[in-house]
Motif scaffolding. Structure first.
Motif, PDB file in Angstrom:
ATOM      1  N   GLY A 159       5.143 -10.878  -1.426  1.00 29.63           N
ATOM      2  CA  GLY A 159       6.558 -10.545  -1.297  1.00 29.63           C
ATOM      3  C   GLY A 159       6.946 -10.279   0.142  1.00 29.63           C
ATOM      4  O   GLY A 159       6.533 -10.998   1.047  1.00 29.63           O
ATOM      5  N   ASP A 160       7.699  -9.199   0.361  1.00 32.46           N
ATOM      6  CA  ASP A 160       8.223  -8.919   1.700  1.00 32.46           C
ATOM      7  C   ASP A 160       7.398  -7.894   2.474  1.00 32.46           C
ATOM      8  O   ASP A 160       7.830  -7.395   3.508  1.00 32.46           O
ATOM      9  N   ALA A 161       6.210  -7.578   2.005  1.00 35.05           N
ATOM     10  CA  ALA A 161       5.379  -6.552   2.655  1.00 35.05           C
ATOM     11  C   ALA A 161       4.856  -7.040   4.002  1.00 35.05           C
ATOM     12  O   ALA A 161       4.499  -8.204   4.163  1.00 35.05           O
ATOM     13  N   HIS A 162       4.807  -6.115   4.960  1.00 35.60           N
ATOM     14  CA  HIS A 162       4.271  -6.412   6.281  1.00 35.60           C
ATOM     15  C   HIS A 162       2.966  -5.676   6.581  1.00 35.60           C
ATOM     16  O   HIS A 162       2.234  -6.057   7.475  1.00 35.60           O
ATOM     17  N   ILE A 163       2.698  -4.604   5.841  1.00 35.05           N
ATOM     18  CA  ILE A 163       1.447  -3.868   6.027  1.00 35.05           C
ATOM     19  C   ILE A 163       1.072  -3.249   4.686  1.00 35.05           C
ATOM     20  O   ILE A 163       1.904  -2.602   4.041  1.00 35.05           O
ATOM     21  N   PHE A 164      -0.182  -3.468   4.247  1.00 35.39           N
ATOM     22  CA  PHE A 164      -0.570  -3.016   2.907  1.00 35.39           C
ATOM     23  C   PHE A 164      -2.087  -3.079   2.767  1.00 35.39           C
ATOM     24  O   PHE A 164      -2.793  -3.627   3.617  1.00 35.39           O
ATOM     25  N   ARG A 165      -2.554  -2.532   1.659  1.00 41.32           N
ATOM     26  CA  ARG A 165      -3.956  -2.655   1.266  1.00 41.32           C
ATOM     27  C   ARG A 165      -3.996  -3.498  -0.002  1.00 41.32           C
ATOM     28  O   ARG A 165      -3.133  -3.367  -0.865  1.00 41.32           O
ATOM     29  N   PRO A 166      -5.023  -4.364  -0.132  1.00 39.50           N
ATOM     30  CA  PRO A 166      -5.109  -5.176  -1.348  1.00 39.50           C
ATOM     31  C   PRO A 166      -5.680  -4.360  -2.508  1.00 39.50           C
ATOM     32  O   PRO A 166      -6.700  -3.693  -2.360  1.00 39.50           O
ATOM     33  N   GLY A 168      -7.736  -3.188  -5.444  1.00 38.70           N
ATOM     34  CA  GLY A 168      -9.116  -3.453  -5.828  1.00 38.70           C
ATOM     35  C   GLY A 168     -10.087  -3.487  -4.662  1.00 38.70           C
ATOM     36  O   GLY A 168     -11.287  -3.391  -4.862  1.00 38.70           O
ATOM     37  N   TRP A 169      -9.573  -3.615  -3.446  1.00 35.67           N
ATOM     38  CA  TRP A 169     -10.434  -3.639  -2.261  1.00 35.67           C
ATOM     39  C   TRP A 169      -9.701  -2.867  -1.165  1.00 35.67           C
ATOM     40  O   TRP A 169      -9.294  -3.415  -0.147  1.00 35.67           O
ATOM     41  N   LEU A 170      -9.545  -1.563  -1.405  1.00 37.66           N
ATOM     42  CA  LEU A 170      -8.682  -0.714  -0.591  1.00 37.66           C
ATOM     43  C   LEU A 170      -9.235  -0.378   0.786  1.00 37.66           C
ATOM     44  O   LEU A 170      -8.542   0.236   1.591  1.00 37.66           O
ATOM     45  N   VAL A 171     -10.461  -0.792   1.073  1.00 34.92           N
ATOM     46  CA  VAL A 171     -11.055  -0.503   2.379  1.00 34.92           C
ATOM     47  C   VAL A 171     -10.484  -1.402   3.475  1.00 34.92           C
ATOM     48  O   VAL A 171     -10.800  -1.233   4.645  1.00 34.92           O
ATOM     49  N   VAL A 172      -9.633  -2.343   3.092  1.00 39.30           N
ATOM     50  CA  VAL A 172      -9.062  -3.309   4.033  1.00 39.30           C
ATOM     51  C   VAL A 172      -7.586  -3.002   4.255  1.00 39.30           C
ATOM     52  O   VAL A 172      -6.859  -2.695   3.320  1.00 39.30           O
ATOM     53  N   LEU A 173      -7.150  -3.113   5.517  1.00 41.20           N
ATOM     54  CA  LEU A 173      -5.739  -2.985   5.871  1.00 41.20           C
ATOM     55  C   LEU A 173      -5.272  -4.358   6.341  1.00 41.20           C
ATOM     56  O   LEU A 173      -5.900  -4.977   7.204  1.00 41.20           O
ATOM     57  N   ILE A 174      -4.168  -4.843   5.763  1.00 37.88           N
ATOM     58  CA  ILE A 174      -3.666  -6.177   6.056  1.00 37.88           C
ATOM     59  C   ILE A 174      -2.261  -6.081   6.648  1.00 37.88           C
ATOM     60  O   ILE A 174      -1.444  -5.276   6.193  1.00 37.88           O
ATOM     61  N   VAL A 175      -2.011  -6.936   7.643  1.00 38.64           N
ATOM     62  CA  VAL A 175      -0.679  -7.016   8.248  1.00 38.64           C
ATOM     63  C   VAL A 175      -0.195  -8.461   8.209  1.00 38.64           C
ATOM     64  O   VAL A 175      -0.989  -9.405   8.163  1.00 38.64           O
ATOM     65  N   SER A 176       1.121  -8.623   8.259  1.00 30.29           N
ATOM     66  CA  SER A 176       1.717  -9.954   8.310  1.00 30.29           C
ATOM     67  C   SER A 176       1.580 -10.540   9.710  1.00 30.29           C
ATOM     68  O   SER A 176       1.309  -9.823  10.682  1.00 30.29           O
ATOM     69  N   GLU A 177       1.804 -11.830   9.807  1.00 35.27           N
ATOM     70  CA  GLU A 177       1.785 -12.498  11.109  1.00 35.27           C
ATOM     71  C   GLU A 177       2.844 -11.894  12.030  1.00 35.27           C
ATOM     72  O   GLU A 177       2.640 -11.774  13.238  1.00 35.27           O
ATOM     73  N   HIS A 178       3.957 -11.485  11.464  1.00 36.17           N
ATOM     74  CA  HIS A 178       5.037 -10.846  12.223  1.00 36.17           C
ATOM     75  C   HIS A 178       4.533  -9.581  12.926  1.00 36.17           C
ATOM     76  O   HIS A 178       4.779  -9.374  14.119  1.00 36.17           O
ATOM     77  N   VAL A 179       3.812  -8.737  12.209  1.00 34.47           N
ATOM     78  CA  VAL A 179       3.273  -7.501  12.784  1.00 34.47           C
ATOM     79  C   VAL A 179       2.179  -7.818  13.796  1.00 34.47           C
ATOM     80  O   VAL A 179       2.128  -7.232  14.878  1.00 34.47           O
ATOM     81  N   LYS A 180       1.295  -8.742  13.456  1.00 37.63           N
ATOM     82  CA  LYS A 180       0.232  -9.144  14.384  1.00 37.63           C
ATOM     83  C   LYS A 180       0.823  -9.598  15.713  1.00 37.63           C
ATOM     84  O   LYS A 180       0.410  -9.149  16.790  1.00 37.63           O
ATOM     85  N   SER A 181       1.792 -10.494  15.655  1.00 36.90           N
ATOM     86  CA  SER A 181       2.408 -11.022  16.876  1.00 36.90           C
ATOM     87  C   SER A 181       3.071  -9.917  17.683  1.00 36.90           C
ATOM     88  O   SER A 181       2.973  -9.899  18.917  1.00 36.90           O
ATOM     89  N   ALA A 182       3.743  -8.995  17.002  1.00 34.40           N
ATOM     90  CA  ALA A 182       4.421  -7.898  17.700  1.00 34.40           C
ATOM     91  C   ALA A 182       3.418  -6.974  18.380  1.00 34.40           C
ATOM     92  O   ALA A 182       3.637  -6.531  19.519  1.00 34.40           O
ATOM     93  N   MET A 183       2.302  -6.665  17.714  1.00 38.20           N
ATOM     94  CA  MET A 183       1.284  -5.798  18.315  1.00 38.20           C
ATOM     95  C   MET A 183       0.641  -6.470  19.522  1.00 38.20           C
ATOM     96  O   MET A 183       0.389  -5.829  20.540  1.00 38.20           O
ATOM     97  N   GLU A 184       0.400  -7.765  19.412  1.00 36.38           N
ATOM     98  CA  GLU A 184      -0.177  -8.498  20.544  1.00 36.38           C
ATOM     99  C   GLU A 184       0.804  -8.564  21.710  1.00 36.38           C
ATOM    100  O   GLU A 184       0.419  -8.358  22.863  1.00 36.38           O
ATOM    101  N   ALA A 185       2.083  -8.835  21.422  1.00 36.22           N
ATOM    102  CA  ALA A 185       3.097  -8.915  22.476  1.00 36.22           C
ATOM    103  C   ALA A 185       3.273  -7.572  23.173  1.00 36.22           C
ATOM    104  O   ALA A 185       3.539  -7.511  24.379  1.00 36.22           O
TER     105      ALA A 185
END
Length: 196
Positions: A159-166, A168-185
């Motif tokens: 959906g529209d999430a930009h940062i979340f945990r999956p 069943g496998w909560l040890v992982v933090l996932i971000v969208s490409e939008h967030v990744k690009s912004a953090m790198e910039a």
């Protein structure tokens, strides 16, 4: 956001020369007797707003170059620049920033608590997925993920999430490409991304 967006596991880059290492979160001992208490880190994987009543202290050993994104026992610890960036991106409803005291630091630091858990693991595209089975004698975990290697997510389920945990496998933090690009910039230090 479209279903074609990419998603990334965000990690603490352990291979930065001279970097600091933030240790286990502790509750500060407030009564003047005894030692600091260990802090329940698993609550940061539950995807909910937390009410923290006592200050959290993070020891640093060895001391070294402070990184704006780091992890303490898998829990994201971020500098105020990350908080400002997420606010500018409009992600206040997806994260909670909990103030912490980091040993040897005077600037504000925060635990990043992701507030969304999404059932999105694409079992067929992962390298390996293992589940808890009846013969494992863990009825509380039966049917849940026991291990996930080569994690892949299904973008159509996010959906529209930009940062979340999956889920069943909560040890992982996932971000969208939008967030990744912004953090790198923004030049946020300490991060490493792996496409999922």
């Amino acid at each position: 956001m479209t279903r074609y967006d990419k998603y990334y596991k965000i990690n603490d880059n352990k291979y930065i020369p001279g970097r600091w290492h933030v240790r286990m979160p502790l509750h500060e001992e407030t009564g003047g007797e005894g030692e600091d208490e260990w802090f329940d880190i698993w609550q940061f994987n539950e995807g909910r707003v937390l009410e923290i009543e006592r200050p959290i202290r993070l020891p640093v050993k060895p001391a070294g170059v402070a990184l704006e994104y780091t992890e303490s026992m898998g829990i994201p610890v971020v500098h105020r620049r990350v908080v400002s960036l997420f606010e500018r991106l409009g992600l206040q409803n997806e994260v909670q920033f909990i103030p912490v005291e980091v040993e040897g630091q005077t600037e504000p630091w925060f635990i990043l608590n992701a507030l969304r858990v999404i059932r999105c693991i694409d079992d067929a595209r992962c390298e390996e997925v293992l589940y808890w089975l009846p013969e494992d004698n863990r009825p509380d975990k039966e049917g849940q993920y026991r291990n996930v290697r080569g994690l892949k997510v299904d973008p159509e389920k996010i959906g529209d999430a930009h940062i979340f945990r999956p889920w069943g496998w909560l040890v992982v933090l996932i971000v969208s490409e939008h967030v990744k690009s912004a953090m790198e910039a923004e030049g946020i230090t300490g991060i490493k991304f792996l496409e999922v």
